[in-house]
Design an enzyme around this catalytic site. Structure first.
Site, PDB file in Angstrom:
ATOM      1  N   LYS A  77      15.944  -5.798   3.422  1.00  0.00           N
ATOM      2  CA  LYS A  77      16.327  -4.683   4.292  1.00  0.00           C
ATOM      3  C   LYS A  77      17.791  -4.744   4.741  1.00  0.00           C
ATOM      4  O   LYS A  77      18.432  -3.709   4.909  1.00  0.00           O
ATOM      5  CB  LYS A  77      15.407  -4.630   5.514  1.00  0.00           C
ATOM      6  CG  LYS A  77      13.998  -4.196   5.176  1.00  0.00           C
ATOM      7  CD  LYS A  77      13.134  -4.052   6.403  1.00  0.00           C
ATOM      8  CE  LYS A  77      11.715  -3.674   6.009  1.00  0.00           C
ATOM      9  NZ  LYS A  77      10.834  -3.470   7.162  1.00  0.00           N
ATOM     10  N   ALA A 123      12.716 -11.704  16.710  1.00  0.00           N
ATOM     11  CA  ALA A 123      14.090 -11.181  16.624  1.00  0.00           C
ATOM     12  C   ALA A 123      14.546 -11.142  15.170  1.00  0.00           C
ATOM     13  O   ALA A 123      15.739 -11.230  14.885  1.00  0.00           O
ATOM     14  CB  ALA A 123      15.034 -12.030  17.471  1.00  0.00           C
ATOM     15  N   ARG A 176       0.823  -1.217   0.000  1.00  0.00           N
ATOM     16  CA  ARG A 176       0.000   0.000   0.000  1.00  0.00           C
ATOM     17  C   ARG A 176       0.852   1.259   0.000  1.00  0.00           C
ATOM     18  O   ARG A 176       0.324   2.374   0.019  1.00  0.00           O
ATOM     19  CB  ARG A 176      -0.933  -0.009   1.205  1.00  0.00           C
ATOM     20  CG  ARG A 176      -2.020  -1.057   1.049  1.00  0.00           C
ATOM     21  CD  ARG A 176      -2.998  -1.065   2.184  1.00  0.00           C
ATOM     22  NE  ARG A 176      -3.847  -2.246   2.052  1.00  0.00           N
ATOM     23  CZ  ARG A 176      -5.068  -2.227   1.502  1.00  0.00           C
ATOM     24  NH1 ARG A 176      -5.583  -1.114   1.052  1.00  0.00           N
ATOM     25  NH2 ARG A 176      -5.763  -3.340   1.421  1.00  0.00           N
ATOM     26  N   MET A 203       2.335  -6.101  14.169  1.00  0.00           N
ATOM     27  CA  MET A 203       2.823  -5.283  13.059  1.00  0.00           C
ATOM     28  C   MET A 203       2.135  -5.630  11.735  1.00  0.00           C
ATOM     29  O   MET A 203       2.300  -4.921  10.754  1.00  0.00           O
ATOM     30  CB  MET A 203       4.333  -5.435  12.916  1.00  0.00           C
ATOM     31  CG  MET A 203       5.116  -4.852  14.087  1.00  0.00           C
ATOM     32  SD  MET A 203       6.873  -4.780  13.701  1.00  0.00           S
ATOM     33  CE  MET A 203       7.573  -4.704  15.353  1.00  0.00           C
ATOM     34  N   TYR A 211      -1.340  -6.190   9.341  1.00  0.00           N
ATOM     35  CA  TYR A 211      -2.680  -5.596   9.283  1.00  0.00           C
ATOM     36  C   TYR A 211      -3.489  -6.368   8.261  1.00  0.00           C
ATOM     37  O   TYR A 211      -2.986  -7.270   7.588  1.00  0.00           O
ATOM     38  CB  TYR A 211      -2.605  -4.100   8.969  1.00  0.00           C
ATOM     39  CG  TYR A 211      -2.023  -3.777   7.631  1.00  0.00           C
ATOM     40  CD1 TYR A 211      -0.652  -3.589   7.487  1.00  0.00           C
ATOM     41  CD2 TYR A 211      -2.829  -3.651   6.508  1.00  0.00           C
ATOM     42  CE1 TYR A 211      -0.103  -3.295   6.252  1.00  0.00           C
ATOM     43  CE2 TYR A 211      -2.290  -3.351   5.273  1.00  0.00           C
ATOM     44  CZ  TYR A 211      -0.927  -3.179   5.157  1.00  0.00           C
ATOM     45  OH  TYR A 211      -0.385  -2.890   3.933  1.00  0.00           O
ATOM     46  N   THR A 256      11.482  -3.404   1.389  1.00  0.00           N
ATOM     47  CA  THR A 256      10.722  -4.328   2.216  1.00  0.00           C
ATOM     48  C   THR A 256      11.301  -5.731   2.092  1.00  0.00           C
ATOM     49  O   THR A 256      12.351  -5.935   1.479  1.00  0.00           O
ATOM     50  CB  THR A 256       9.211  -4.228   1.882  1.00  0.00           C
ATOM     51  OG1 THR A 256       8.475  -4.998   2.823  1.00  0.00           O
ATOM     52  CG2 THR A 256       8.907  -4.714   0.470  1.00  0.00           C
ATOM     53  N   GLY A 304      -0.989  -3.104  12.457  1.00  0.00           N
ATOM     54  CA  GLY A 304       0.191  -2.358  12.025  1.00  0.00           C
ATOM     55  C   GLY A 304      -0.069  -1.273  11.003  1.00  0.00           C
ATOM     56  O   GLY A 304       0.887  -0.716  10.449  1.00  0.00           O
TER      57      GLY A 304
HETATM   58  P1  ATR Z   1      11.028 -10.283   9.432  1.00  0.00           P
HETATM   59  O1  ATR Z   1      12.163  -9.665   8.691  1.00  0.00           O
HETATM   60  O2  ATR Z   1       9.683  -9.976   8.859  1.00  0.00           O
HETATM   61  O3  ATR Z   1      11.080 -10.008  10.910  1.00  0.00           O
HETATM   62  P2  ATR Z   1      12.235 -12.858   9.753  1.00  0.00           P
HETATM   63  O4  ATR Z   1      13.587 -12.254   9.806  1.00  0.00           O
HETATM   64  O5  ATR Z   1      12.050 -14.122   8.993  1.00  0.00           O
HETATM   65  O6  ATR Z   1      11.164 -11.855   9.184  1.00  0.00           O
HETATM   66  O7  ATR Z   1      11.766 -13.068  11.259  1.00  0.00           O
HETATM   67  C1  ATR Z   1      10.577 -13.696  11.570  1.00  0.00           C
HETATM   68  C2  ATR Z   1      10.419 -13.735  13.087  1.00  0.00           C
HETATM   69  O8  ATR Z   1       9.195 -14.363  13.399  1.00  0.00           O
HETATM   70  C3  ATR Z   1      11.494 -14.501  13.798  1.00  0.00           C
HETATM   71  O9  ATR Z   1      11.717 -13.912  15.057  1.00  0.00           O
HETATM   72  C4  ATR Z   1      10.857 -15.886  13.923  1.00  0.00           C
HETATM   73  O10 ATR Z   1      11.371 -16.660  14.969  1.00  0.00           O
HETATM   74  P3  ATR Z   1      12.743 -17.512  14.766  1.00  0.00           P
HETATM   75  O11 ATR Z   1      13.851 -16.524  14.887  1.00  0.00           O
HETATM   76  O12 ATR Z   1      12.707 -18.507  15.841  1.00  0.00           O
HETATM   77  O13 ATR Z   1      12.634 -18.098  13.382  1.00  0.00           O
HETATM   78  C5  ATR Z   1       9.436 -15.487  14.229  1.00  0.00           C
HETATM   79  N1  ATR Z   1       8.431 -16.500  13.925  1.00  0.00           N
HETATM   80  C6  ATR Z   1       8.041 -16.929  12.712  1.00  0.00           C
HETATM   81  N2  ATR Z   1       7.030 -17.832  12.836  1.00  0.00           N
HETATM   82  C7  ATR Z   1       6.789 -17.975  14.161  1.00  0.00           C
HETATM   83  C8  ATR Z   1       5.877 -18.751  14.934  1.00  0.00           C
HETATM   84  N3  ATR Z   1       4.992 -19.556  14.361  1.00  0.00           N
HETATM   85  N4  ATR Z   1       5.920 -18.621  16.280  1.00  0.00           N
HETATM   86  C9  ATR Z   1       6.808 -17.795  16.860  1.00  0.00           C
HETATM   87  N5  ATR Z   1       7.703 -17.044  16.196  1.00  0.00           N
HETATM   88  C10 ATR Z   1       7.696 -17.119  14.856  1.00  0.00           C
END
Ligand code: ATR
Length: 301
Positions: free
Chosen positions: A77, A142, A27, A233, A235, A73, A256
């Site tokens: 990043k 994280a 968007r 975060m 929406y 995005t 978000g």
């Molecule tokens: P982004 O850049 O959007 O933050 P990312 O770097 O892939 O995407 O991070 C996704 C986050 O969501 C991570 O903290 C991930 O946890 P892990 O570090 O253990 O992979 C978390 N995450 C994804 N699916 C999850 C779930 N079903 N339950 C809890 N945490 C989840």
């Protein structure tokens, strides 16, 4: 006497885009078009789909065509941060950029910024009217989303800030990088596993991708104080289960969308030197997102 006829050339339009993969449902073009109309800025903002293996060449070509900047995005990043020659302090803390300004080499070269955190903070403290100072704040995740917001959250001087992640080592790494910043602001900051977050937080922020995958909220209801603010975060439809969960716990749920509009306004400010009034734009976006026909899940980061 007649007024002199202007002989100046037509106003130059500056080009921007959101670069990512996927970008089809972003968007950001809509938001920046509204900002441009509101502030009278002559900009054009499009979507730049970058093949996963060729972010850099795609962006370089965009710049060759005269582009002035872009938002970045998922999943670029971190790469965007690496490509810039100059970085704002908040981008350095995040080690990730959601905004690039393509300044010429003579001006110092590309500038990388990260406006996600300031956008989130503004949405919470201004739009939602919830102060963060002196509050207990829990941030889940994280990945790139959490990395972008941790520094600006610390700047708000919460009473305590806990970062919890499924993979606890990643939480520790992110916290370690922010520990000096937290000490400088007198903020106790700790990392932990999702099962060890404790209870009764005033503000819970979900920066995990759990909602995107249709997963459950990764912490128990005890994490929330009655009347807490619980913000995802995401929406649109992706945020719905989280919002329902928050309501069922007696918390105030928030998606978000406000963060998305606020981070966009900060990017616009970096590029154009003017900060748009976000309130009318957020109201319009809210109506569009809540309209019966929904777009695919989207994240504010
Ligand atoms: P982004 O850049 O959007 O933050 P990312 O770097 O892939 O995407 O991070 C996704 C986050 O969501 C991570 O903290 C991930 O946890 P892990 O570090 O253990 O992979 C978390 N995450 C994804 N699916 C999850 C779930 N079903 N339950 C809890 N945490 C989840």
């Amino acid at each position: 006497m007649n007024a002199p006829v202007s002989t100046s050339p037509a106003a130059q339009v500056d080009h921007y885009a959101v670069a990512g993969n996927p970008v089809a449902h972003s968007r950001s073009p809509r938001i920046h078009a509204l900002f441009a109309a509101q502030t009278g800025q002559a900009i054009d903002y499009s979507r730049l789909l970058c093949p996963l293996a060729s972010f850099k060449p795609t962006l370089t070509e965009f710049v060759t065509q005269g582009a002035r900047g872009c938002n970045v995005t998922v999943p670029f990043k971190f790469e965007a941060f690496e490509m810039a020659t100059r970085h704002t302090p908040r981008a350095v803390l995040a080690q990730a950029a959601n905004t690039l300004r393509f300044d010429a080499q003579a001006e110092g070269g590309w500038l990388a910024d990260n406006t996600d955190g300031v956008g989130l903070v503004r949405d919470i403290t201004v739009n939602a009217g919830v102060p963060l100072q002196g509050r207990r704040v829990l941030l889940l995740g994280a990945g790139g989303a959490s990395a972008g917001v941790l520094g600006p959250l610390i700047e708000q001087r919460p009473l305590e800030l806990v970062l919890a992640n499924r993979t606890v080592d990643k939480a520790h790494a992110l916290v370690d990088r922010h520990q000096a910043w937290a000490a400088q602001h007198g903020v106790p900051l700790r990392a932990c596993a999702l099962a060890d977050v404790g209870e009764h937080f005033d503000v819970l922020i979900n920066g995990t991708a759990a909602s995107l995958g249709g997963g459950e909220v990764p912490v128990g209801a005890q994490a929330l104080k009655p009347g807490a603010l619980a913000l995802d975060m995401m929406y649109g439809p992706a945020a719905r289960p989280f919002l329902d969960w928050a309501t069922a716990q007696g918390a105030t749920g928030r998606d978000g969308l406000g963060m998305l509009v606020e981070q966009a306004a900060e990017s616009f400010l970096l590029w154009r030197g003017v900060r748009p009034d976000t309130a009318p734009v957020l109201a319009l976006l809210r109506a569009e997102v809540d309209a019966p026909v929904q777009a695919k899940p989207e994240a504010a980061t």
